[in-house]
Design an enzyme around this catalytic site. Sequence first.
Site, PDB file in Angstrom:
ATOM      1  N   SER A  19      -2.288   5.520   3.074  1.00 28.36           N
ATOM      2  CA  SER A  19      -2.390   6.884   2.543  1.00 28.36           C
ATOM      3  C   SER A  19      -3.372   6.925   1.380  1.00 28.36           C
ATOM      4  O   SER A  19      -3.738   5.893   0.807  1.00 28.36           O
ATOM      5  CB  SER A  19      -1.018   7.380   2.050  1.00 28.36           C
ATOM      6  OG  SER A  19      -0.116   7.570   3.117  1.00 28.36           O
ATOM      7  N   THR A  68      -3.288  12.186   3.640  1.00 25.27           N
ATOM      8  CA  THR A  68      -4.287  12.372   2.585  1.00 25.27           C
ATOM      9  C   THR A  68      -4.082  13.650   1.785  1.00 25.27           C
ATOM     10  O   THR A  68      -4.946  14.009   0.982  1.00 25.27           O
ATOM     11  CB  THR A  68      -5.702  12.368   3.190  1.00 25.27           C
ATOM     12  OG1 THR A  68      -5.783  13.363   4.222  1.00 25.27           O
ATOM     13  CG2 THR A  68      -6.040  11.011   3.790  1.00 25.27           C
ATOM     14  N   LYS A  70      -1.743  14.360  -0.673  1.00 23.60           N
ATOM     15  CA  LYS A  70      -0.665  13.824  -1.503  1.00 23.60           C
ATOM     16  C   LYS A  70      -1.066  13.821  -2.970  1.00 23.60           C
ATOM     17  O   LYS A  70      -2.244  13.661  -3.307  1.00 23.60           O
ATOM     18  CB  LYS A  70      -0.321  12.398  -1.063  1.00 23.60           C
ATOM     19  CG  LYS A  70       0.127  12.266   0.397  1.00 23.60           C
ATOM     20  CD  LYS A  70       0.261  10.809   0.810  1.00 23.60           C
ATOM     21  CE  LYS A  70       0.673  10.658   2.259  1.00 23.60           C
ATOM     22  NZ  LYS A  70       2.097  10.846   2.465  1.00 23.60           N
ATOM     23  N   CYS A 104       6.804   8.645  -0.973  1.00 22.62           N
ATOM     24  CA  CYS A 104       5.751   8.108  -0.102  1.00 22.62           C
ATOM     25  C   CYS A 104       5.733   6.605  -0.304  1.00 22.62           C
ATOM     26  O   CYS A 104       5.336   6.121  -1.374  1.00 22.62           O
ATOM     27  CB  CYS A 104       4.388   8.701  -0.437  1.00 22.62           C
ATOM     28  SG  CYS A 104       3.043   7.936   0.523  1.00 22.62           S
ATOM     29  N   ASN A 106       3.851   4.383   1.174  1.00 28.68           N
ATOM     30  CA  ASN A 106       2.501   3.844   1.115  1.00 28.68           C
ATOM     31  C   ASN A 106       1.917   3.961  -0.287  1.00 28.68           C
ATOM     32  O   ASN A 106       1.412   2.988  -0.850  1.00 28.68           O
ATOM     33  CB  ASN A 106       1.602   4.543   2.137  1.00 28.68           C
ATOM     34  CG  ASN A 106       1.716   3.956   3.519  1.00 28.68           C
ATOM     35  OD1 ASN A 106       1.453   2.779   3.721  1.00 28.68           O
ATOM     36  ND2 ASN A 106       2.116   4.764   4.485  1.00 28.68           N
ATOM     37  N   LYS A 276      11.988  12.546   8.741  1.00 28.54           N
ATOM     38  CA  LYS A 276      10.990  12.119   9.706  1.00 28.54           C
ATOM     39  C   LYS A 276      11.663  11.981  11.068  1.00 28.54           C
ATOM     40  O   LYS A 276      12.885  11.835  11.167  1.00 28.54           O
ATOM     41  CB  LYS A 276      10.377  10.768   9.312  1.00 28.54           C
ATOM     42  CG  LYS A 276       9.723  10.745   7.942  1.00 28.54           C
ATOM     43  CD  LYS A 276       8.604  11.760   7.803  1.00 28.54           C
ATOM     44  CE  LYS A 276       7.893  11.596   6.473  1.00 28.54           C
ATOM     45  NZ  LYS A 276       6.912  12.689   6.229  1.00 28.54           N
ATOM     46  N   SER A 307       4.755  12.704  11.043  1.00 29.09           N
ATOM     47  CA  SER A 307       4.785  13.126   9.652  1.00 29.09           C
ATOM     48  C   SER A 307       4.090  14.463   9.529  1.00 29.09           C
ATOM     49  O   SER A 307       2.978  14.636  10.029  1.00 29.09           O
ATOM     50  CB  SER A 307       4.091  12.084   8.763  1.00 29.09           C
ATOM     51  OG  SER A 307       4.075  12.504   7.412  1.00 29.09           O
ATOM     52  N   HIS A 312       1.750  10.051  13.217  1.00 29.56           N
ATOM     53  CA  HIS A 312       1.067   9.316  12.164  1.00 29.56           C
ATOM     54  C   HIS A 312       0.123   8.290  12.769  1.00 29.56           C
ATOM     55  O   HIS A 312       0.422   7.697  13.798  1.00 29.56           O
ATOM     56  CB  HIS A 312       2.100   8.627  11.276  1.00 29.56           C
ATOM     57  CG  HIS A 312       1.572   8.180   9.948  1.00 29.56           C
ATOM     58  ND1 HIS A 312       0.937   6.971   9.780  1.00 29.56           N
ATOM     59  CD2 HIS A 312       1.594   8.770   8.724  1.00 29.56           C
ATOM     60  CE1 HIS A 312       0.590   6.832   8.508  1.00 29.56           C
ATOM     61  NE2 HIS A 312       0.984   7.910   7.846  1.00 29.56           N
ATOM     62  N   MET A 316       4.359   5.477   8.107  1.00 28.56           N
ATOM     63  CA  MET A 316       4.710   5.804   6.736  1.00 28.56           C
ATOM     64  C   MET A 316       5.497   4.646   6.141  1.00 28.56           C
ATOM     65  O   MET A 316       6.349   4.054   6.802  1.00 28.56           O
ATOM     66  CB  MET A 316       5.555   7.082   6.686  1.00 28.56           C
ATOM     67  CG  MET A 316       4.895   8.289   7.358  1.00 28.56           C
ATOM     68  SD  MET A 316       5.064   8.298   9.161  1.00 28.56           S
ATOM     69  CE  MET A 316       6.751   8.883   9.334  1.00 28.56           C
ATOM     70  N   GLY A 317       5.233   4.322   4.883  1.00 31.64           N
ATOM     71  CA  GLY A 317       5.920   3.207   4.254  1.00 31.64           C
ATOM     72  C   GLY A 317       7.414   3.420   4.161  1.00 31.64           C
ATOM     73  O   GLY A 317       8.210   2.485   4.377  1.00 31.64           O
TER      74      GLY A 317
END
Length: 394
Positions: A19, A68, A70, A104, A106, A276, A307, A312, A316-317
């Site tokens: 991200s 992107t 965020k 988040c 990431n 999610k 997401s 995605h 996502m982390g």
Amino acid sequence: MSHAPQIKIPATYMRGGTSKGVFFSLADLPPQARTPGPARDALLLRVIGSPDPYGKHTDGMGGGTSSTSKAVILSKSERPEHDVDYLFGQVSIENAFVDWSGNCGNLSAAVGGFAIASGLLEAARIPENGTCAVRIWQANIGKTIIAHVPITNGQVQETGDFELDGVTFPAAEVQLEFLDPAEEGEGGALFPTGNLVDALEVPGVGTLQATLINAGIPTIFVNAAELGYCGTELQGAINNDAKALEMFERIRAHGAVRMGLIAHAEEAGKRQHTPKVAFVAPPSGYTASSGKAVKTSDVDLLVRALSMGKLHHAMMGTAAVAIGTAAAIPGTVVNVAAGGGERQQVVFGHPSGTLRVGAQAVRDGDAWRVTKAIMSRSARTLMEGWVRVPGDAF
């Protein structure tokens, strides 16, 4: 006719994991944006370039994708045994709102480096060479994250040879520990329904076997085969299919109700960041979006996650934390897809390649408790200076 001049705000543009986001120190924000509320949301919307009916964020710092769009706000922590408070905002692309309901994972990888470089840590906490354990309070969900940030000559080391599928170039490895990652707030315990697997009724879709879990981020896991998928799908197969996207949003909405996150499915549109939704499948070979060949023997299972309404490009982390946790607990749909049994780590295949994540889960009476989830990411400063916004934008 007079027009408001632009103002400039100190900011750093960073990649964390797969991200990117705009990072701020709380003290650098305009006074009216230092506290939660409409002014802060309006400022971040303008910084990112939302809402954008074109979906491109041409007039802002966003990139037109959930990965992107965020923003991060950091401040020194007043909590014992913590260095920094970390607040994450997921900025909607098409609509005028910022979702503060989750973390988040990431961008969590970039928090430690930013905190060190911005002087938010005590100098005595930073070694001349070695690794600095940055103790992060994740304010969105009230959880602790430990980021192990490499240090060389007293500075954050960002370059290295650690490769992360979904990121083009190698960088320094940052190991993240998510302590007690189960969210015990509005969604309840680790399994908010009390079940490892639920029969989730979704109008227009059917009754699906689903694992509803609060770990890292509230996540709904379903079996790919029940939806007619095999788990090797790339972004185009889902994101170019309007009916598929509508189906997944319907699953997400009804799963959110079942998890106690919202009262009615219609409310899901105002809560895009959480929960999610992901679909899982047993191991199978495929070609990742980069052209990399992923062999059946490379992975324990396949996972594809959505997401902000789209599949995605990697993972996502926070969803990876949910995957690792669910995989560690026998009987969940994730665990079954991985072959069942007790395990402390899994390697799963995602659209960009593979990722290893570990979790320590223990039985506590009749319930399960996860004490820690661990994964490695990387982070890098892309640009630093000031971001400019019209002075009347917030």
